[in-house]
Design a protein around this motif. Sequence first.
Motif, PDB file in Angstrom:
ATOM      1  N   ARG A  55       0.828  -1.205   0.000  1.00 18.26           N
ATOM      2  CA  ARG A  55       0.000   0.000   0.000  1.00 18.26           C
ATOM      3  C   ARG A  55       0.868   1.263   0.000  1.00 18.26           C
ATOM      4  O   ARG A  55       0.474   2.295  -0.566  1.00 18.26           O
ATOM      5  CB  ARG A  55      -0.942  -0.013   1.203  1.00 18.26           C
ATOM      6  CG  ARG A  55      -2.027  -1.071   1.126  1.00 18.26           C
ATOM      7  CD  ARG A  55      -2.953  -1.006   2.328  1.00 18.26           C
ATOM      8  NE  ARG A  55      -3.938  -2.079   2.335  1.00 18.26           N
ATOM      9  CZ  ARG A  55      -5.075  -2.066   1.662  1.00 18.26           C
ATOM     10  NH1 ARG A  55      -5.401  -1.002   0.934  1.00 18.26           N
ATOM     11  NH2 ARG A  55      -5.913  -3.086   1.713  1.00 18.26           N
ATOM     12  N   ALA A  56       2.026   1.191   0.642  1.00 13.65           N
ATOM     13  CA  ALA A  56       2.951   2.327   0.622  1.00 13.65           C
ATOM     14  C   ALA A  56       3.660   2.431  -0.725  1.00 13.65           C
ATOM     15  O   ALA A  56       3.844   3.529  -1.268  1.00 13.65           O
ATOM     16  CB  ALA A  56       3.967   2.189   1.757  1.00 13.65           C
ATOM     17  N   VAL A  57       4.052   1.293  -1.285  1.00 15.03           N
ATOM     18  CA  VAL A  57       4.777   1.283  -2.556  1.00 15.03           C
ATOM     19  C   VAL A  57       3.910   1.810  -3.694  1.00 15.03           C
ATOM     20  O   VAL A  57       4.364   2.581  -4.552  1.00 15.03           O
ATOM     21  CB  VAL A  57       5.278  -0.144  -2.875  1.00 15.03           C
ATOM     22  CG1 VAL A  57       5.864  -0.209  -4.282  1.00 15.03           C
ATOM     23  CG2 VAL A  57       6.321  -0.588  -1.854  1.00 15.03           C
ATOM     24  N   PHE A  58       2.639   1.431  -3.711  1.00 12.51           N
ATOM     25  CA  PHE A  58       1.749   1.785  -4.821  1.00 12.51           C
ATOM     26  C   PHE A  58       0.693   2.807  -4.401  1.00 12.51           C
ATOM     27  O   PHE A  58      -0.400   2.857  -4.979  1.00 12.51           O
ATOM     28  CB  PHE A  58       1.087   0.520  -5.379  1.00 12.51           C
ATOM     29  CG  PHE A  58       2.062  -0.434  -6.014  1.00 12.51           C
ATOM     30  CD1 PHE A  58       2.524  -0.221  -7.297  1.00 12.51           C
ATOM     31  CD2 PHE A  58       2.542  -1.526  -5.300  1.00 12.51           C
ATOM     32  CE1 PHE A  58       3.441  -1.084  -7.888  1.00 12.51           C
ATOM     33  CE2 PHE A  58       3.448  -2.400  -5.873  1.00 12.51           C
ATOM     34  CZ  PHE A  58       3.905  -2.184  -7.165  1.00 12.51           C
ATOM     35  N   ALA A  59       1.037   3.647  -3.441  1.00 19.00           N
ATOM     36  CA  ALA A  59       0.089   4.628  -2.913  1.00 19.00           C
ATOM     37  C   ALA A  59      -0.355   5.638  -3.961  1.00 19.00           C
ATOM     38  O   ALA A  59      -1.450   6.204  -3.863  1.00 19.00           O
ATOM     39  CB  ALA A  59       0.696   5.349  -1.711  1.00 19.00           C
ATOM     40  N   ASP A  60       0.466   5.868  -4.972  1.00 19.79           N
ATOM     41  CA  ASP A  60       0.132   6.882  -5.975  1.00 19.79           C
ATOM     42  C   ASP A  60      -0.526   6.285  -7.216  1.00 19.79           C
ATOM     43  O   ASP A  60      -0.700   6.969  -8.229  1.00 19.79           O
ATOM     44  CB  ASP A  60       1.385   7.666  -6.379  1.00 19.79           C
ATOM     45  CG  ASP A  60       2.439   6.789  -7.054  1.00 19.79           C
ATOM     46  OD1 ASP A  60       2.391   5.547  -6.869  1.00 19.79           O
ATOM     47  OD2 ASP A  60       3.314   7.339  -7.755  1.00 19.79           O
ATOM     48  N   LYS A  61      -0.899   5.015  -7.145  1.00 23.13           N
ATOM     49  CA  LYS A  61      -1.530   4.353  -8.283  1.00 23.13           C
ATOM     50  C   LYS A  61      -3.021   4.128  -8.027  1.00 23.13           C
ATOM     51  O   LYS A  61      -3.470   4.095  -6.879  1.00 23.13           O
ATOM     52  CB  LYS A  61      -0.856   3.000  -8.555  1.00 23.13           C
ATOM     53  CG  LYS A  61       0.655   3.048  -8.696  1.00 23.13           C
ATOM     54  CD  LYS A  61       1.086   3.900  -9.876  1.00 23.13           C
ATOM     55  CE  LYS A  61       2.608   3.878 -10.030  1.00 23.13           C
ATOM     56  NZ  LYS A  61       3.065   4.781 -11.119  1.00 23.13           N
ATOM     57  N   ALA A  62      -3.770   3.940  -9.101  1.00 24.73           N
ATOM     58  CA  ALA A  62      -5.186   3.570  -8.984  1.00 24.73           C
ATOM     59  C   ALA A  62      -5.248   2.058  -8.805  1.00 24.73           C
ATOM     60  O   ALA A  62      -5.693   1.316  -9.690  1.00 24.73           O
ATOM     61  CB  ALA A  62      -5.952   4.009 -10.221  1.00 24.73           C
ATOM     62  N   ALA A  63      -4.766   1.617  -7.651  1.00 21.69           N
ATOM     63  CA  ALA A  63      -4.576   0.193  -7.403  1.00 21.69           C
ATOM     64  C   ALA A  63      -5.699  -0.390  -6.560  1.00 21.69           C
ATOM     65  O   ALA A  63      -6.336   0.299  -5.766  1.00 21.69           O
ATOM     66  CB  ALA A  63      -3.237  -0.037  -6.702  1.00 21.69           C
ATOM     67  N   ASP A 107     -10.167  -6.917 -17.155  1.00 18.46           N
ATOM     68  CA  ASP A 107     -10.131  -5.649 -17.883  1.00 18.46           C
ATOM     69  C   ASP A 107      -9.882  -4.452 -16.961  1.00 18.46           C
ATOM     70  O   ASP A 107      -9.576  -3.353 -17.434  1.00 18.46           O
ATOM     71  CB  ASP A 107     -11.443  -5.422 -18.639  1.00 18.46           C
ATOM     72  CG  ASP A 107     -11.640  -6.424 -19.767  1.00 18.46           C
ATOM     73  OD1 ASP A 107     -10.638  -7.034 -20.187  1.00 18.46           O
ATOM     74  OD2 ASP A 107     -12.789  -6.599 -20.209  1.00 18.46           O
ATOM     75  N   MET A 108     -10.014  -4.654 -15.674  1.00 18.73           N
ATOM     76  CA  MET A 108      -9.828  -3.545 -14.731  1.00 18.73           C
ATOM     77  C   MET A 108      -8.355  -3.174 -14.527  1.00 18.73           C
ATOM     78  O   MET A 108      -8.042  -2.059 -14.120  1.00 18.73           O
ATOM     79  CB  MET A 108     -10.425  -3.903 -13.359  1.00 18.73           C
ATOM     80  CG  MET A 108     -11.935  -3.920 -13.293  1.00 18.73           C
ATOM     81  SD  MET A 108     -12.511  -4.342 -11.620  1.00 18.73           S
ATOM     82  CE  MET A 108     -11.762  -3.014 -10.644  1.00 18.73           C
ATOM     83  N   PHE A 109      -7.441  -4.108 -14.822  1.00 17.02           N
ATOM     84  CA  PHE A 109      -6.053  -3.941 -14.401  1.00 17.02           C
ATOM     85  C   PHE A 109      -5.095  -4.029 -15.584  1.00 17.02           C
ATOM     86  O   PHE A 109      -5.345  -4.743 -16.554  1.00 17.02           O
ATOM     87  CB  PHE A 109      -5.686  -5.019 -13.372  1.00 17.02           C
ATOM     88  CG  PHE A 109      -6.687  -5.135 -12.243  1.00 17.02           C
ATOM     89  CD1 PHE A 109      -6.773  -4.152 -11.279  1.00 17.02           C
ATOM     90  CD2 PHE A 109      -7.550  -6.220 -12.166  1.00 17.02           C
ATOM     91  CE1 PHE A 109      -7.700  -4.241 -10.245  1.00 17.02           C
ATOM     92  CE2 PHE A 109      -8.479  -6.324 -11.141  1.00 17.02           C
ATOM     93  CZ  PHE A 109      -8.551  -5.333 -10.173  1.00 17.02           C
ATOM     94  N   ASP A 110      -3.969  -3.313 -15.463  1.00 15.74           N
ATOM     95  CA  ASP A 110      -2.923  -3.446 -16.473  1.00 15.74           C
ATOM     96  C   ASP A 110      -1.801  -4.363 -16.007  1.00 15.74           C
ATOM     97  O   ASP A 110      -0.729  -4.429 -16.628  1.00 15.74           O
ATOM     98  CB  ASP A 110      -2.369  -2.082 -16.904  1.00 15.74           C
ATOM     99  CG  ASP A 110      -1.856  -1.250 -15.742  1.00 15.74           C
ATOM    100  OD1 ASP A 110      -1.959  -1.697 -14.581  1.00 15.74           O
ATOM    101  OD2 ASP A 110      -1.353  -0.134 -15.995  1.00 15.74           O
ATOM    102  N   GLY A 111      -2.025  -5.087 -14.928  1.00 11.62           N
ATOM    103  CA  GLY A 111      -1.064  -6.057 -14.431  1.00 11.62           C
ATOM    104  C   GLY A 111      -1.377  -6.420 -12.995  1.00 11.62           C
ATOM    105  O   GLY A 111      -2.098  -5.699 -12.293  1.00 11.62           O
ATOM    106  N   VAL A 112      -0.851  -7.552 -12.563  1.00 10.65           N
ATOM    107  CA  VAL A 112      -1.010  -8.008 -11.186  1.00 10.65           C
ATOM    108  C   VAL A 112       0.369  -8.065 -10.544  1.00 10.65           C
ATOM    109  O   VAL A 112       1.290  -8.683 -11.089  1.00 10.65           O
ATOM    110  CB  VAL A 112      -1.675  -9.399 -11.113  1.00 10.65           C
ATOM    111  CG1 VAL A 112      -1.864  -9.824  -9.659  1.00 10.65           C
ATOM    112  CG2 VAL A 112      -2.996  -9.400 -11.852  1.00 10.65           C
ATOM    113  N   VAL A 113       0.512  -7.420  -9.403  1.00 13.89           N
ATOM    114  CA  VAL A 113       1.771  -7.419  -8.667  1.00 13.89           C
ATOM    115  C   VAL A 113       1.606  -8.267  -7.415  1.00 13.89           C
ATOM    116  O   VAL A 113       0.684  -8.048  -6.623  1.00 13.89           O
ATOM    117  CB  VAL A 113       2.201  -5.995  -8.267  1.00 13.89           C
ATOM    118  CG1 VAL A 113       3.493  -6.044  -7.440  1.00 13.89           C
ATOM    119  CG2 VAL A 113       2.386  -5.124  -9.500  1.00 13.89           C
ATOM    120  N   ILE A 114       2.498  -9.228  -7.246  1.00 11.14           N
ATOM    121  CA  ILE A 114       2.542 -10.029  -6.022  1.00 11.14           C
ATOM    122  C   ILE A 114       3.771  -9.589  -5.247  1.00 11.14           C
ATOM    123  O   ILE A 114       4.895  -9.690  -5.745  1.00 11.14           O
ATOM    124  CB  ILE A 114       2.603 -11.531  -6.333  1.00 11.14           C
ATOM    125  CG1 ILE A 114       1.395 -11.944  -7.157  1.00 11.14           C
ATOM    126  CG2 ILE A 114       2.691 -12.346  -5.039  1.00 11.14           C
ATOM    127  CD1 ILE A 114       1.540 -13.293  -7.821  1.00 11.14           C
TER     128      ILE A 114
END
Length: 309
Positions: free
Chosen positions: A57-65, A81-88
């Motif tokens: 949540r801190a790493v991707f705080a500036d994304k529409a994640a 279709d909602m996402f441009d990738g999945v980060v684990i």
Amino acid sequence: MGSARDTLATFTLGTLPNLDVVVLGALELFAATELPPLPHLSRPLVLGSAGALAAARAVFADKAAVFADESSYQKWLTHTDMFDGVVILSASGGKHAIEMAQAVAEAGMTSYLLTNNPTAAAAKFVSPEHIVVFPKNREPYTNNTSTYLGMILAASGESATEIYEHITTKVDQALLRDFSCYSTYTFVVPKAFGPVAQLIRIKFEEMFEPMVHGRAYTEEEIKHAKTVIESGDEIFISLDCDNVCHGCSKNRLCVPMPAHAGPAAAMAMGYYIVGKVQAAHPPYFKNNIERYAKQASDMFGQDINPIVE
């Protein structure tokens, strides 16, 4: 710099370092080590467990994640279709990260693995070019300090050297009190650092509960019925927050943050203070982590060691 990293390189089960030493060692590492770039995504689905998800949540705080854990991620795999990738995000790339990576691959979604383990089991389900391995120190199991801090620094661009210097001067100076006098430690962090409050809460759960109680909230969250019951031995530790109403005045401690501080500084400071609390109490963590590592190994069917090499 160098002494804390030397300690981390040589400690044994009988000489486990407290969390403040682990923090300084992490900052020493990142002052001397280049970090890899993060994936360039704008609408990621981000998966992780416990502390890893809070760090994410801190790493991707500036994304529409969208963020999900091991109990909630599967429902999102039908919304490709909602996402441009999945980060684990997983320090070990093991435990629940394995089933997450497999499920994402079976859903036909593009996945990325952020890990600290070059031989992560989850990597077999992710394209090699989408595996990002961050440097880490040798640490006690569950500490996960260099692991997550490196990823947060990669996102925020903060200076590890400046954070180290701030902690060893300004923070140390602010902590000149006897932490053994309190049974409850409540952290108040600036509202921009909600994920850091969660990381501090998780760290207390891992290192103290149920023997010593720790809480952490943002300066706005704490206003919502978190202090209905007062205790004379609860200390309120504010990271650059002006606490004028929570707790009795003698139990309010304000710890200054560096100018233009980001989430990495907040996390490092919070963990460092937790380490000072750890030093003021009996060695609950040290006395139990070997037993717990054996229990975790059985739960996950994986070899989990009390020292993460």
